[in-house]
Design a protein around this motif. Structure first.
Motif, mmCIF file in Angstrom:
data_model
loop_
_atom_site.group_PDB
_atom_site.id
_atom_site.type_symbol
_atom_site.label_atom_id
_atom_site.label_comp_id
_atom_site.label_asym_id
_atom_site.label_seq_id
_atom_site.Cartn_x
_atom_site.Cartn_y
_atom_site.Cartn_z
ATOM 1 N N ASP A 33 0.858 -1.152 -0.117
ATOM 2 C CA ASP A 33 -0.086 0.010 -0.042
ATOM 3 C C ASP A 33 0.824 1.177 -0.051
ATOM 4 O O ASP A 33 0.913 1.782 0.745
ATOM 5 C CB ASP A 33 -0.969 0.015 1.319
ATOM 6 C CG ASP A 33 -1.960 -1.098 1.458
ATOM 7 O OD1 ASP A 33 -2.754 -1.321 0.565
ATOM 8 O OD2 ASP A 33 -1.619 -2.030 2.109
ATOM 9 N N PRO A 34 1.454 1.780 -1.291
ATOM 10 C CA PRO A 34 2.305 2.826 -1.141
ATOM 11 C C PRO A 34 1.526 4.036 -1.035
ATOM 12 O O PRO A 34 0.419 4.219 -1.171
ATOM 13 C CB PRO A 34 2.904 2.711 -2.440
ATOM 14 C CG PRO A 34 2.100 2.011 -3.382
ATOM 15 C CD PRO A 34 1.567 1.098 -2.496
ATOM 16 N N SER A 50 2.762 12.856 1.904
ATOM 17 C CA SER A 50 2.068 13.501 2.981
ATOM 18 C C SER A 50 1.964 12.249 4.163
ATOM 19 O O SER A 50 1.161 12.213 4.836
ATOM 20 C CB SER A 50 0.649 13.628 2.309
ATOM 21 O OG SER A 50 0.149 12.465 1.987
ATOM 22 N N GLY A 51 2.951 11.327 4.105
ATOM 23 C CA GLY A 51 2.992 10.275 5.141
ATOM 24 C C GLY A 51 3.263 10.681 6.366
ATOM 25 O O GLY A 51 3.997 11.607 6.830
ATOM 26 N N PHE A 52 2.571 9.871 7.340
ATOM 27 C CA PHE A 52 2.603 10.177 8.854
ATOM 28 C C PHE A 52 2.706 8.719 9.406
ATOM 29 O O PHE A 52 2.204 7.779 9.126
ATOM 30 C CB PHE A 52 1.571 10.801 9.365
ATOM 31 C CG PHE A 52 1.481 12.228 9.170
ATOM 32 C CD1 PHE A 52 2.074 13.163 10.064
ATOM 33 C CD2 PHE A 52 0.994 12.754 7.990
ATOM 34 C CE1 PHE A 52 1.988 14.696 9.798
ATOM 35 C CE2 PHE A 52 0.859 14.141 7.648
ATOM 36 C CZ PHE A 52 1.502 15.108 8.755
ATOM 37 N N LEU A 53 3.722 8.463 10.437
ATOM 38 C CA LEU A 53 3.774 7.553 11.120
ATOM 39 C C LEU A 53 3.493 7.680 12.493
ATOM 40 O O LEU A 53 4.399 8.578 13.246
ATOM 41 C CB LEU A 53 5.204 6.713 10.922
ATOM 42 C CG LEU A 53 5.293 5.546 11.971
ATOM 43 C CD1 LEU A 53 4.728 4.395 11.558
ATOM 44 C CD2 LEU A 53 7.052 5.169 11.871
ATOM 45 N N VAL A 109 0.564 0.528 15.833
ATOM 46 C CA VAL A 109 1.584 1.385 14.741
ATOM 47 C C VAL A 109 0.714 1.672 13.517
ATOM 48 O O VAL A 109 0.089 0.827 13.077
ATOM 49 C CB VAL A 109 2.689 0.808 14.329
ATOM 50 C CG1 VAL A 109 3.657 1.858 13.870
ATOM 51 C CG2 VAL A 109 3.341 0.138 15.754
ATOM 52 N N ILE A 110 0.573 2.811 13.157
ATOM 53 C CA ILE A 110 -0.252 3.404 12.037
ATOM 54 C C ILE A 110 0.389 4.238 11.193
ATOM 55 O O ILE A 110 1.358 5.317 11.479
ATOM 56 C CB ILE A 110 -1.407 4.210 12.802
ATOM 57 C CG1 ILE A 110 -2.513 3.436 13.693
ATOM 58 C CG2 ILE A 110 -2.402 4.747 11.558
ATOM 59 C CD1 ILE A 110 -3.384 4.097 14.438
ATOM 60 N N LEU A 133 -6.000 6.080 6.151
ATOM 61 C CA LEU A 133 -5.395 5.041 6.670
ATOM 62 C C LEU A 133 -4.538 4.328 5.541
ATOM 63 O O LEU A 133 -5.212 3.528 4.928
ATOM 64 C CB LEU A 133 -6.381 4.159 7.749
ATOM 65 C CG LEU A 133 -5.458 2.784 8.051
ATOM 66 C CD1 LEU A 133 -4.321 3.098 9.260
ATOM 67 C CD2 LEU A 133 -6.668 1.933 9.021
ATOM 68 N N ILE A 134 -3.368 4.235 5.851
ATOM 69 C CA ILE A 134 -2.818 3.239 4.774
ATOM 70 C C ILE A 134 -2.156 1.923 5.542
ATOM 71 O O ILE A 134 -2.411 0.921 4.391
ATOM 72 C CB ILE A 134 -1.217 4.156 4.319
ATOM 73 C CG1 ILE A 134 -1.608 5.522 3.884
ATOM 74 C CG2 ILE A 134 -0.446 3.357 3.655
ATOM 75 C CD1 ILE A 134 -2.410 5.363 2.511
#
Length: 384
Positions: free
Chosen positions: A83-84, A89-92, A100-101, A109-110
């Motif tokens: 799921d790229p 704009s990614g957040f961990l 863990v999200i 949600l990725i």
């Protein structure tokens, strides 16, 4: 009127998750790693790093763990491999319960770790083994770990095989391509049936198998015990565990075992001088490593042309097809076995033993030496 507005602004700022960019090894529920600010976690000894990355010649973004001291970025684990994220704009984050999200724009949600053991005080930590773990900070116990979810790479301390007591399996899956870490065509697993073997499949088709475990090594391949200048292989085989793992021979070595997108199986070590990965062991090295290449009772020899011939006392089952270089039918005995007549045995050397998955094996005795080695390995690696 000014003071309340200032206090309100300060309260709003403190209520937001901290966007975390410092090079530390832990992430708490009130902190966030963001792709836009190049936020990463770095293990305490600076062996591994976690963050957002793009594979070579790809614009997609993934969260992964890679070797910190290797100039050629080499991911060993990818969280959202299927799921790229298509932008930066990614957040961990880690939720207050320990999940863990990964999200994009903090809303979509990725990926999620789906941590099933909840905690009131979880932190996300990157260990010097490369293992990404969710730790209960009050007890020190692990609620989730990336080593339980391997991708295409095995590093020291990771397991390939089974915890039979929990019916839990650890196995490798190739990337789809060098630009795409999503689930590929090949899997590499321990077959625990009979005498354990290592099996490479393309889809559901077996393309390679090792010989069975003989108490020292897997047959039919390079003698791993002779490569102790680089790695120390360990295999545990008892009533509750069937798995392979390894240690580097010293702390200066960086090595990994990988199943490539083309189904190549290699153990590589990092050469600091040349700045490249160098193969130490290559499995499935030639056509004779192809599973069932010469059919039943056929022998494959790369030095022969053609490669396939029948064992002594056997002839091709389908001579016409055999002469057309179709060896799939294999060979049959020239004379049917007659148990009423005295017969002897013929010795064949340098051959891989037959598939042992249907053998009956007594597993009640554990290998104490292997268990002691693994205990030592776990102590050195702090791997729970």
């Amino acid at each position: 009127m000014v003071l309340p507005l200032v206090l309100l602004s300060l309260f709003t700022y403190l209520s937001l998750p901290t966007r975390f960019t410092a090079a530390v090894d832990t992430l708490s529920p009130n902190q966030t790693l963001t792709d836009a600010t190049n936020g990463t976690l770095v293990s305490a000894g600076e062996s591994f790093e976690l963050g957002f990355f793009s594979p070579l010649n790809s614009e997609n973004r993934y969260v992964g763990v890679w070797f910190k001291q290797v100039s050629l970025q080499t991911p060993i684990w990818v969280a959202n491999k299927d799921d790229p994220i298509t932008d930066s704009s990614g957040f961990l984050t880690i939720a207050s319960t320990g999940n863990v999200i990964i999200t994009s724009d903090q809303t979509n949600l990725i990926w999620s770790s789906n941590t099933t053991i909840l905690s009131a005080s979880p932190v996300l930590k990157l260990l010097d083994t490369g293992n990404l773990v969710v730790v209960d900070s009050s007890t020190g116990s692990y609620l989730w770990q990336s080593f339980d979810h391997p991708c295409d790479t095995l590093v020291p301390g990771m397991k390939l095989g089974w915890d039979l007591s929990k019916n839990q399996e650890w196995y490798l899956t190739s990337w789809k391509s060098s630009q795409d870490p999503s689930t590929g065509d090949y899997t590499y697993r321990v077959d625990p049936q009979g005498l354990p073997q290592l099996i490479l499949r393309q889809g559901s088709t077996i393309t390679y198998r090792s010989g069975p475990w003989d108490g020292v090594r897997f047959g039919g391949g390079p003698p791993l015990k002779q490569n102790t200048t680089v790695i120390n292989p360990i295999f545990v085989y008892n009533t509750t565990s069937v798995y392979y793992t390894f240690l580097n021979s010293d702390g200066n070595i960086i090595s990994r075992f990988v199943v490539t997108q083309s189904g190549l199986l290699e153990h590589l070590t990092w050469n600091r001088g040349s700045g490249e990965w160098v193969p130490v062991i290559t499995l499935r090295a030639d056509v004779c490593d192809t599973y069932d290449h010469c059919g039943p009772y056929g022998i494959c020899n790369t030095n022969d042309s053609p490669n396939c011939h029948c064992m002594d006392g056997f002839v091709p089952k389908f001579p016409v097809e055999w002469n057309r270089l179709d060896w799939s039918g294999g060979c049959v005995a020239k004379t049917e076995l007659n148990c009423t007549v005295a017969a002897g045995f013929r010795r064949f050397s340098r051959l891989k033993l037959p598939d042992t998955s249907r053998f009956l094996v007594n597993r009640t005795e554990s290998n104490a030496k292997n268990l002691k080695e693994v205990e030592l390995a776990n102590t050195k690696l702090s791997y729970h």
